[in-house]
Scaffold this motif. Sequence first.
Motif, short mmCIF file in Angstrom:
data_model
loop_
_atom_site.label_atom_id
_atom_site.label_comp_id
_atom_site.label_asym_id
_atom_site.label_seq_id
_atom_site.Cartn_x
_atom_site.Cartn_y
_atom_site.Cartn_z
N THR A 1 -4.87 2.29 -5.45
CA THR A 1 -5.66 0.88 -5.69
C THR A 1 -4.73 -0.06 -4.85
N LEU A 2 -3.59 0.73 -4.27
CA LEU A 2 -2.71 -0.40 -2.84
C LEU A 2 -3.36 -0.40 -1.83
N VAL A 3 -3.80 1.01 -1.25
CA VAL A 3 -4.46 0.90 0.15
C VAL A 3 -6.08 0.31 -0.18
N LYS A 4 -6.87 0.43 -1.21
CA LYS A 4 -8.07 -0.61 -1.36
C LYS A 4 -7.50 -2.01 -1.14
N TYR A 5 -6.60 -1.55 -1.34
CA TYR A 5 -6.27 -3.71 -2.18
C TYR A 5 -6.40 -4.42 -0.47
N LEU A 6 -5.73 -3.78 0.50
CA LEU A 6 -5.23 -4.42 1.38
C LEU A 6 -6.05 -3.49 2.75
N LYS A 7 -7.72 -3.55 2.32
CA LYS A 7 -8.67 -3.07 2.93
C LYS A 7 -9.56 -4.20 3.73
N ASP A 8 -9.30 -5.30 3.54
CA ASP A 8 -9.84 -6.48 4.20
C ASP A 8 -8.62 -7.12 5.34
N ALA A 9 -7.87 -6.59 4.73
CA ALA A 9 -6.36 -7.88 5.39
C ALA A 9 -6.59 -7.25 6.85
N THR B 1 4.88 -7.97 2.81
CA THR B 1 5.17 -6.65 2.11
C THR B 1 5.69 -6.74 0.79
N LYS B 2 6.59 -7.36 0.82
CA LYS B 2 7.79 -7.65 -0.96
C LYS B 2 6.82 -7.30 -1.84
N ASP B 3 6.08 -8.62 -1.67
CA ASP B 3 6.00 -9.01 -2.69
C ASP B 3 3.48 -8.03 -2.85
N ILE B 4 3.78 -7.35 -2.70
CA ILE B 4 2.35 -6.70 -2.30
C ILE B 4 3.10 -5.26 -3.06
N PHE B 5 4.03 -4.78 -1.77
CA PHE B 5 5.18 -3.36 -3.32
C PHE B 5 5.20 -3.60 -4.50
N ALA B 6 5.94 -4.89 -5.02
CA ALA B 6 5.95 -5.45 -6.85
C ALA B 6 5.24 -4.86 -7.08
N ARG B 7 4.07 -5.40 -6.79
CA ARG B 7 2.94 -5.58 -7.52
C ARG B 7 2.71 -3.86 -7.75
N PHE B 8 2.39 -2.84 -6.55
CA PHE B 8 2.46 -1.74 -7.08
C PHE B 8 3.92 -1.18 -7.77
N SER B 9 4.88 -0.85 -7.65
CA SER B 9 5.75 -1.12 -8.71
C SER B 9 5.69 -0.92 -9.80
N CYS C 1 -2.10 -4.88 -11.07
CA CYS C 1 -1.40 -6.50 -10.45
C CYS C 1 -2.19 -6.41 -9.27
N PHE C 2 -3.13 -5.93 -9.04
CA PHE C 2 -3.61 -6.00 -7.89
C PHE C 2 -4.47 -7.18 -7.66
N LYS C 3 -5.39 -5.78 -9.00
CA LYS C 3 -6.40 -6.89 -9.47
C LYS C 3 -6.58 -8.13 -9.84
N HIS C 4 -5.02 -8.88 -10.87
CA HIS C 4 -4.88 -10.00 -11.61
C HIS C 4 -3.62 -10.18 -10.82
N LEU D 1 13.00 7.22 -5.26
CA LEU D 1 12.32 8.01 -3.88
C LEU D 1 11.27 8.58 -3.75
N LEU D 2 10.84 9.22 -4.95
CA LEU D 2 9.84 10.03 -5.09
C LEU D 2 8.33 8.97 -4.87
N GLN D 3 8.00 7.16 -5.74
CA GLN D 3 7.58 6.45 -6.04
C GLN D 3 7.42 5.77 -4.60
N THR D 4 8.93 5.37 -4.07
CA THR D 4 8.52 5.18 -2.83
C THR D 4 8.41 5.81 -1.57
N LYS D 5 8.15 7.37 -1.47
CA LYS D 5 6.99 8.24 -0.62
C LYS D 5 5.58 8.15 -0.78
N VAL D 6 5.73 8.03 -1.95
CA VAL D 6 3.95 7.68 -2.06
C VAL D 6 3.60 6.87 -1.56
N GLY D 7 3.89 5.66 -1.86
CA GLY D 7 3.56 4.51 -1.09
C GLY D 7 3.42 4.06 -0.05
#
Length: 509
Positions: free
Chosen positions: A160-168, A177-185, A200-203, A456-462
């Motif tokens: 979902t994170l990757v798709k959200y940033l496609k247009d950008a 990036t901080k706000d974007i990663f906060a939505r992912f987390s 959080c990416f859609k809303h 750590l796992l959440q961070t690495k996957v992101g």
Amino acid sequence: METSSHLMVLSSLVFVVISALYFTFNMLVKYWKKRGVPYLEPTFPAGNLADMLTRRSSMGEAYANIYKRMAGMKFGGVYLMHRPILVVRDPEMIKSVLIKDFGHFHDHGFVFDEKIDPLVGNLFMLNGKKWKDLRTLLSPTFTSGKIKNMFNIFVECGLTLVKYLKDAADNEEMIETKDIFARFSTDVIASCAFGIECNCFKHSDAEFRRWGKRLISNSILQTVVGMLYISMPSVPIFFKMSMSSKSVSAFFRKIVKETVEFREKNAVRREDFMQLLIDLKEQKLQNGERSPGLTMDEITAQVMVFFTGGFETSSTTMSFCLYELAMNPDIQDRLRHEIDEILERYEGTVTYEAIKEMTYLDKVVSETLRKYPPITFLNRNCNKDYQIPGTDLVVERGIEVVIPVLGLHKDPEYYPDPEKFDPERFSEKAKAQRPNCVYLPFGEGPRICIGMRFGLLQTKVGLVSLLSSYDFGVCERTQTPVKIDPKMFITSALGGVWLRIRNRRNFSI
């Protein structure tokens, strides 16, 4: 004449009060001198931590500065206003405090009143037997096996994170990036803790994201109350001043209550953090005795600290990591090469096993946590008199001990050229050459962060999700060097971390 007379009386009264305070202060700050402990000379009225109390610098930076000023000392005394604090620099003594002699230092030493602040009674804040019992109960949910069961949630949120940033990326835009990663987390944790897909990416104004911001953004009043709890806890407790926002507490109480009631009513079970807490509601038979189950407030307290610690620490780590990769494109290229090579073996799919194989990714994340540790100092309360090994000095019961994590991480004795971003510091050879307990982003010993594996796992996957798809570079809004927000307890960039994102060559989605 009467007004002038009143002003003179008031001025005299102020002078007498300040003089009395100054005299009392000077009497109280002789503690370390009397005990023969090396110390830094305090200044009225803040002691040695004026910059921290006035928020000119973060707590971690203030203690890192003290660490530098104590060069050559194994430990030394400072004062938070009039209160004595022992700062420990020596790795062997740090090991004693955190591990070998943990029985003398098992509490963080936070003072609070559960009647005033019931939702502050979480694993991070609790002391003594309450902490030990709760830690034992909660540990099973953070094993590698349990976290592996949640892995698909991480991957789905990464997609979902990757798709959200496609247009950008298509338009090579500047992103914060901080706000974007906060939505992912937030998406990851809302799902793992509550079984709720908040997206959080859609809303952009999703309820969880909104209240997550409120949870970490203190008002001026809360900031003042927080500093009072740190420096003079008896004052806010006497006046029944709460550390937490009533509205934030009400939201989490409501969500937890609704989630628990829904699962119990509909016999719903999930492999997540909330389920373990629900299971702990009932009384348990332990060692032949009935132990009381967790109350709803106790459940809510654990959820709140898991939510805060999980999304804030991971999102800041990911944003700082991308910043360093943008500043060091050769490292970014090397990391991406490893990601491409390993994902190819797994048919392009991000799997738990693939992440485990990414050794250079682990070095990059470790080096990020060295330069930007989320928690920049560790504090322990001496719960019974402790003789410092090899000396006649005794740390008295009740004295606070501080370990300046940021100071250790920036010490050139352990990390030459400490401002340089160098993942090879975490090669097996380099790690073997350093003493123990000079790398402490998650703490160490029995009170090491219980959610370390999860974070750590959440961070690495992101990071893998993004770097397999996009390139990142500096832009006009990128701060160099990054400025740290002095008002935040967790290390955070002032003004965020702005970078330029672009598509990788031949990438399509």
